[in-house]
Scaffold this motif. Structure first.
Motif, PDB file in Angstrom:
ATOM      1  N   LEU A  52      16.769  34.776  40.338  1.00  0.00           N
ATOM      2  CA  LEU A  52      15.998  33.699  40.190  1.00  0.00           C
ATOM      3  C   LEU A  52      15.847  33.095  41.694  1.00  0.00           C
ATOM      4  CD1 LEU A  52      18.318  31.732  37.676  1.00  0.00           C
ATOM      5  CD2 LEU A  52      16.242  32.543  37.304  1.00  0.00           C
ATOM      6  N   ALA A  53      14.660  32.647  41.856  1.00  0.00           N
ATOM      7  CA  ALA A  53      14.077  32.442  43.017  1.00  0.00           C
ATOM      8  C   ALA A  53      13.889  30.668  43.160  1.00  0.00           C
ATOM      9  CB  ALA A  53      12.823  32.971  43.594  1.00  0.00           C
ATOM     10  N   ALA A  54      13.928  30.168  44.394  1.00  0.00           N
ATOM     11  CA  ALA A  54      13.669  28.827  44.652  1.00  0.00           C
ATOM     12  C   ALA A  54      13.443  28.548  46.248  1.00  0.00           C
ATOM     13  CB  ALA A  54      14.945  27.915  44.214  1.00  0.00           C
ATOM     14  N   GLN A  55      13.299  27.223  46.505  1.00  0.00           N
ATOM     15  CA  GLN A  55      13.218  26.797  48.010  1.00  0.00           C
ATOM     16  C   GLN A  55      14.037  25.744  48.221  1.00  0.00           C
ATOM     17  OE1 GLN A  55       9.103  26.025  48.826  1.00  0.00           O
ATOM     18  NE2 GLN A  55       8.459  28.393  48.914  1.00  0.00           N
ATOM     19  N   LEU A  56      14.702  25.840  49.311  1.00  0.00           N
ATOM     20  CA  LEU A  56      15.376  24.640  49.983  1.00  0.00           C
ATOM     21  C   LEU A  56      14.622  23.401  50.314  1.00  0.00           C
ATOM     22  CD1 LEU A  56      18.256  26.472  52.149  1.00  0.00           C
ATOM     23  CD2 LEU A  56      18.539  25.414  49.618  1.00  0.00           C
ATOM     24  N   ALA A  57      14.748  22.204  49.940  1.00  0.00           N
ATOM     25  CA  ALA A  57      13.971  21.210  50.324  1.00  0.00           C
ATOM     26  C   ALA A  57      14.330  20.821  51.606  1.00  0.00           C
ATOM     27  CB  ALA A  57      14.649  19.999  49.397  1.00  0.00           C
TER      28      ALA A  57
END
Length: 97
Positions: A52-57
């Motif tokens: 699963l991939a995401a980005q830090l805010a």
């Protein structure tokens, strides 16, 4: 019977949690600082490895990824690794309270 697994690590000033609920339908969620950033649902027990991939805010946003895989042991059947800034961090499994 439904099984639950939870992994957590505090890294780079952020709280990262992965929750897995497996059974007839397997759901996996990635939470960063308490907010759901990625979600995966599949019928059955799931197929691994799963990423699963995401980005830090942050400014600029920094990508992160978690990878779940089967360990082959009955005591801890899943492992989870966080990849952030080119480094891998093993996420320990949280125990039920």
């Amino acid at each position: 019977m439904r099984q639950r697994y939870s992994f957590h690590v505090d890294q780079a000033g952020h709280s990262v949690t992965v929750n897995v609920r497996s059974g007839w339908i397997t759901e996996t969620e990635l939470l960063v600082d308490g907010k759901e950033l990625a979600f995966h649902r599949v019928h059955g027990h799931g197929s691994y490895p799963l990423s699963l991939a995401a980005q830090l805010a942050e400014v600029p946003p920094r990508p992160l990824a978690v990878t779940l895989d089967r360990t082959g042991t009955a005591e801890h059947p899943l492992s989870c690794v966080l990849e952030l800034a080119g480094a891998e961090h093993v996420m320990p499994e949280k125990t039920a309270r």
